[in-house]
Design a protein around this motif. Structure first.
Motif, PDB file in Angstrom:
ATOM      1  N   ASN A 122       0.783  -1.249   0.000  1.00  0.00           N
ATOM      2  CA  ASN A 122       0.000   0.000   0.000  1.00  0.00           C
ATOM      3  C   ASN A 122       0.808   1.288   0.000  1.00  0.00           C
ATOM      4  N   SER A 123       2.129   1.192   0.011  1.00  0.00           N
ATOM      5  CA  SER A 123       2.912   2.435   0.074  1.00  0.00           C
ATOM      6  C   SER A 123       4.362   2.135  -0.284  1.00  0.00           C
ATOM      7  N   GLY A 124       5.134   3.210  -0.400  1.00  0.00           N
ATOM      8  CA  GLY A 124       6.550   3.060  -0.707  1.00  0.00           C
ATOM      9  C   GLY A 124       7.316   2.391   0.422  1.00  0.00           C
ATOM     10  N   THR A 125       7.039   2.843   1.633  1.00  0.00           N
ATOM     11  CA  THR A 125       7.790   2.283   2.763  1.00  0.00           C
ATOM     12  C   THR A 125       7.461   0.803   2.937  1.00  0.00           C
ATOM     13  N   GLU A 126       6.222   0.446   2.674  1.00  0.00           N
ATOM     14  CA  GLU A 126       5.835  -0.971   2.772  1.00  0.00           C
ATOM     15  C   GLU A 126       6.532  -1.811   1.698  1.00  0.00           C
ATOM     16  N   ALA A 127       6.712  -1.225   0.522  1.00  0.00           N
ATOM     17  CA  ALA A 127       7.428  -1.933  -0.541  1.00  0.00           C
ATOM     18  C   ALA A 127       8.886  -2.162  -0.122  1.00  0.00           C
ATOM     19  N   VAL A 128       9.484  -1.144   0.515  1.00  0.00           N
ATOM     20  CA  VAL A 128      10.877  -1.288   0.962  1.00  0.00           C
ATOM     21  C   VAL A 128      10.979  -2.333   2.077  1.00  0.00           C
ATOM     22  N   GLU A 129      10.028  -2.290   3.013  1.00  0.00           N
ATOM     23  CA  GLU A 129      10.015  -3.324   4.073  1.00  0.00           C
ATOM     24  C   GLU A 129       9.969  -4.719   3.436  1.00  0.00           C
ATOM     25  N   CYS A 150      20.369   8.704   1.527  1.00  0.00           N
ATOM     26  CA  CYS A 150      19.214   8.059   0.880  1.00  0.00           C
ATOM     27  C   CYS A 150      17.921   8.327   1.658  1.00  0.00           C
ATOM     28  N   TYR A 151      16.805   8.031   1.025  1.00  0.00           N
ATOM     29  CA  TYR A 151      15.508   8.082   1.696  1.00  0.00           C
ATOM     30  C   TYR A 151      14.693   6.888   1.223  1.00  0.00           C
ATOM     31  N   HIS A 152      14.266   6.054   2.175  1.00  0.00           N
ATOM     32  CA  HIS A 152      13.493   4.866   1.788  1.00  0.00           C
ATOM     33  C   HIS A 152      12.170   4.749   2.530  1.00  0.00           C
ATOM     34  N   GLY A 153      11.801   5.756   3.309  1.00  0.00           N
ATOM     35  CA  GLY A 153      10.527   5.699   4.016  1.00  0.00           C
ATOM     36  C   GLY A 153      10.722   5.756   5.517  1.00  0.00           C
ATOM     37  N   LEU A 154       9.613   5.790   6.249  1.00  0.00           N
ATOM     38  CA  LEU A 154       9.706   6.103   7.672  1.00  0.00           C
ATOM     39  C   LEU A 154       9.179   5.019   8.609  1.00  0.00           C
ATOM     40  N   PHE A 203      19.455   0.875  -3.125  1.00  0.00           N
ATOM     41  CA  PHE A 203      19.655   2.300  -3.462  1.00  0.00           C
ATOM     42  C   PHE A 203      18.556   2.820  -4.374  1.00  0.00           C
ATOM     43  N   GLU A 204      18.362   4.125  -4.300  1.00  0.00           N
ATOM     44  CA  GLU A 204      17.486   4.812  -5.261  1.00  0.00           C
ATOM     45  C   GLU A 204      18.389   5.176  -6.439  1.00  0.00           C
ATOM     46  N   PRO A 205      18.081   4.745  -7.643  1.00  0.00           N
ATOM     47  CA  PRO A 205      18.940   5.108  -8.783  1.00  0.00           C
ATOM     48  C   PRO A 205      19.158   6.625  -8.881  1.00  0.00           C
ATOM     49  N   CYS A 235      16.699  -1.971  -6.299  1.00  0.00           N
ATOM     50  CA  CYS A 235      16.531  -0.585  -6.745  1.00  0.00           C
ATOM     51  C   CYS A 235      15.215  -0.060  -6.211  1.00  0.00           C
ATOM     52  N   ASP A 236      15.304   0.989  -5.400  1.00  0.00           N
ATOM     53  CA  ASP A 236      14.096   1.624  -4.875  1.00  0.00           C
ATOM     54  C   ASP A 236      13.634   2.650  -5.907  1.00  0.00           C
ATOM     55  N   GLU A 237      12.613   2.263  -6.655  1.00  0.00           N
ATOM     56  CA  GLU A 237      12.090   3.109  -7.734  1.00  0.00           C
ATOM     57  C   GLU A 237      10.784   3.784  -7.322  1.00  0.00           C
ATOM     58  N   VAL A 238      10.575   3.889  -6.013  1.00  0.00           N
ATOM     59  CA  VAL A 238       9.327   4.486  -5.524  1.00  0.00           C
ATOM     60  C   VAL A 238       9.143   5.890  -6.102  1.00  0.00           C
ATOM     61  N   GLN A 239      10.228   6.653  -6.152  1.00  0.00           N
ATOM     62  CA  GLN A 239      10.124   8.010  -6.693  1.00  0.00           C
ATOM     63  C   GLN A 239      10.614   8.084  -8.143  1.00  0.00           C
ATOM     64  N   SER A 240      11.683   7.351  -8.449  1.00  0.00           N
ATOM     65  CA  SER A 240      12.319   7.510  -9.767  1.00  0.00           C
ATOM     66  C   SER A 240      11.671   6.637 -10.839  1.00  0.00           C
ATOM     67  N   ALA A 264       5.874   2.493  -6.075  1.00  0.00           N
ATOM     68  CA  ALA A 264       4.679   3.010  -5.364  1.00  0.00           C
ATOM     69  C   ALA A 264       4.312   4.352  -5.993  1.00  0.00           C
ATOM     70  N   LYS A 265       4.117   5.351  -5.163  1.00  0.00           N
ATOM     71  CA  LYS A 265       3.753   6.720  -5.594  1.00  0.00           C
ATOM     72  C   LYS A 265       2.755   6.749  -6.745  1.00  0.00           C
ATOM     73  N   SER A 266       3.218   6.960  -8.011  1.00  0.00           N
ATOM     74  CA  SER A 266       2.246   7.217  -9.089  1.00  0.00           C
ATOM     75  C   SER A 266       1.634   5.942  -9.651  1.00  0.00           C
ATOM     76  N   VAL A 473      10.244  18.953   5.136  1.00  0.00           N
ATOM     77  CA  VAL A 473      11.259  18.308   4.313  1.00  0.00           C
ATOM     78  C   VAL A 473      10.970  16.834   4.154  1.00  0.00           C
ATOM     79  N   ARG A 474      10.762  16.422   2.933  1.00  0.00           N
ATOM     80  CA  ARG A 474      10.715  15.005   2.593  1.00  0.00           C
ATOM     81  C   ARG A 474      11.781  14.803   1.548  1.00  0.00           C
ATOM     82  N   SER A 475      11.982  13.593   1.136  1.00  0.00           N
ATOM     83  CA  SER A 475      13.030  13.418   0.141  1.00  0.00           C
ATOM     84  C   SER A 475      12.492  13.811  -1.218  1.00  0.00           C
TER      85      SER A 475
HETATM   86  C1  LIG Z   1      12.690   6.405  -2.898  1.00  0.00           C
HETATM   87  C2  LIG Z   1      11.584   6.337  -1.884  1.00  0.00           C
HETATM   88  N1  LIG Z   1      11.382   5.199  -1.214  1.00  0.00           N
HETATM   89  C3  LIG Z   1      10.399   5.084  -0.310  1.00  0.00           C
HETATM   90  C4  LIG Z   1       9.576   6.142  -0.029  1.00  0.00           C
HETATM   91  C5  LIG Z   1       8.479   6.005   0.983  1.00  0.00           C
HETATM   92  O1  LIG Z   1       7.256   6.024   0.342  1.00  0.00           O
HETATM   93  P1  LIG Z   1       5.905   6.297   1.171  1.00  0.00           P
HETATM   94  O2  LIG Z   1       5.940   7.730   1.572  1.00  0.00           O
HETATM   95  O3  LIG Z   1       4.814   5.965   0.187  1.00  0.00           O
HETATM   96  O4  LIG Z   1       5.918   5.369   2.316  1.00  0.00           O
HETATM   97  C6  LIG Z   1       9.754   7.360  -0.700  1.00  0.00           C
HETATM   98  C7  LIG Z   1       8.886   8.506  -0.413  1.00  0.00           C
HETATM   99  O5  LIG Z   1       9.137   9.623  -0.735  1.00  0.00           O
HETATM  100  C8  LIG Z   1      10.788   7.453  -1.659  1.00  0.00           C
HETATM  101  O6  LIG Z   1      11.004   8.590  -2.330  1.00  0.00           O
END
Ligand SMILES: Cc1ncc(COP(=O)(O)O)c(C=O)c1O
Length: 475
Positions: A122-129, A150-154, A203-205, A235-240, A264-266, A473-475
């Protein structure tokens, strides 16, 4: 029928900030008020938001990148209405729904053929988990290496690998077996990989925070090292991902072959939370390895019909409206036009990015008067300058943008991928004018800095008041 949402919205619109002060996050309200971001938007369409006076705002933030297809896209809206009209059974759980199967099929057509299996969340952070768990289960190793900055979620796993003191403060302890290397530090990475206890290099590309990426072959060499030492590449492609960088996936800029990709995201066009872990079949099988482990990793709302229908529609829009091509072409135009402003504004250090994921970095200017302003601002707060560029962009030019991270002189723009040359030109002219404002000393920027600093000092004086940076501030 007594419940009437339209009437509720019509009668209560405008109470937004009061409600949030009372029931949600008053700190956020205060930051938005200090910076003048406390607008009441009542409508949204495409690349624009509208307030109650019908004033138009150009959205170059796109909900942290979720509205790649623009806001309220009619094709995706229709998919939601159609799903509801069909009265489909949703989240039966002990069945296999059609829509999730169809979205998996459609998404897998957009990734390299070695990636054959999908887990929806359901979200980016869940995908990373999920990716971290999959990597550990598949390798039998525990260590995860990520990149500094890096930023991978909270949520806890994601926050542990994110490793930003600003986000971690007060929430420890975190996952123990995590290491971080600097982007470009191949030697440091190899030293860690050689111990052969590393499950994955994540990593986020293109990094969300600061929009950083290597200018050399660091990624290619890292991937080769990972292969040599039995470490998976995530590869964390949540944003890229999904066209943001002008290709379907950020990793395609370096011809990488990741073992796991997070999305995730879009993915749902911004309508319904939706995320995915895309991976090799062999890795997937290691997680769901026995009949009694068939749901060993799952999420109640994952695969829900509305998210899946939106995902199908969003992929269709990306393809049919040629948004990835648009992201590449207009991204390049935007970067070139912004880069040309460097000749006029010595404040601009660099314009970088890929597709429509763009950062503008500032540095101390050459002119004496500007140098003084720059130093005063940095003495007040290290991340203030970028903040003071995005404020006039909104207040004077009605453009929504963001700072690119904590304590950095960088702003980031993430326009929807549907923009045209009109939006590119409008932004470039507005940005030019906003920087002209910095030349007037004591100009509007310094005035704002003074106000901001004053508000912060007042907050510090309060008995239980913590210091508030006037930035979201978010990434
Ligand atoms: C690369 C990346 N991974 C993970 C996340 C976390 O996604 P979410 O905010 O949907 O949990 C983000 C959010 O900005 C992100 O940019």
């Amino acid at each position: 029928m007594s419940f009437d949402l339209k009437n509720l919205v019509a009668t209560r619109m405008g109470e937004n900030y009061d409600l949030h002060t009372r029931h949600l996050n008053p700190m956020l309200v205060e930051v938005l008020r200090i910076t003048g971001f406390d607008k009441v938007y009542v409508r949204a369409e495409g690349a624009y938001l509208y307030d109650s006076g019908g004033q138009e705002y150009l959205d170059f933030l796109s909900g942290y990148g979720v509205f790649a297809m623009g806001r309220n896209h009619p094709t995706i809206k229709k998919a939601i209405c159609d799903t509801l009209d069909l009265d489909l059974p949703n989240m039966v759980q002990l069945d296999c729904s059609l829509l999730s199967g169809l979205l998996a099929e459609a998404l897998l057509k957009k990734v390299p053929s070695h990636l054959e299996a999908i887990f929806f969340c359901n979200s980016g952070t869940e995908a990373v988990e999920g990716a971290i768990k999959f990597a550990r289960a598949a390798t039998g190793r525990s260590k995860i290496i990520s990149l500094k900055g890096c930023y991978h979620g909270l949520s806890y796993g994601s926050l542990s690998v994110t490793g930003s003191a600003n986000f971690q403060e007060g929430f420890g302890p975190f996952l123990a077996d995590v290491a971080r290397v600097r982007l470009g530090d191949l030697e440091g990475l190899e030293k860690l990989l050689k111990k052969e206890n590393v499950a994955a290099f994540l990593f986020e590309p293109v990094q969300g925070k600061g929009v950083n990426y290597p200018s050399d072959d660091f990624y290619e060499k890292s991937q080769a090292l990972c292969r040599a030492h039995g470490t998976l590449v995530i590869c964390d492609e949540v944003q890229s991902g999904l066209g943001r960088t002008g290709k379907w996936w950020g990793f395609q800029h370096w011809n990488l072959e990741p073992d796991i990709v997070t999305v995730a995201k879009s993915l749902s066009g911004g309508f319904v939370p939706c995320g995915a872990v895309v991976t090799r079949r062999a890795i997937y099988q290691k997680v769901f390895s026995r009949l009694d482990r068939a749901v060993v990793h799952s999420s109640t709302f994952g695969r829900n019909n509305l998210a899946m229908a939106c995902g199908l529609a969003a992929l269709d829009v990306l393809e049919n409206e040629k948004l990835i091509e648009n992201s590449a072409a207009l991204g390049q135009k935007l970067r070139e036009k912004l880069d040309a402003l460097r000749a006029k504004h010595s404040l601009i250090k660099e314009v970088r990015g890929k597709g429509l994921m763009i950062a503008i970095e500032f540095h101390e200017p050459a002119q004496l008067a500007l140098k003084f302003t720059w130093r005063v601002l940095h003495r007040i707060d290290h991340g203030l300058f970028a903040q003071l560029v995005i404020v006039p962009l909104l207040s004077q030019h009605r453009i929504l943008t963001q700072v690119a991270g904590h304590n950095m002189d960088v702003i980031k723009i993430l326009p929807p991928l549907i923009i045209t040359e009109k939006e590119v030109d409008y932004f470039v002219n507005a940005f030019d004018e906003a920087l002209q404002g910095c030349r007037r000393f004591p100009g509007p920027i310094l005035e704002l800095a003074r106000n901001t600093a004053f508000r912060r000092l007042k907050r510090k004086d309060r008995p239980n008041g913590s210091e508030t940076k006037p930035a979201v501030v978010r990434s």
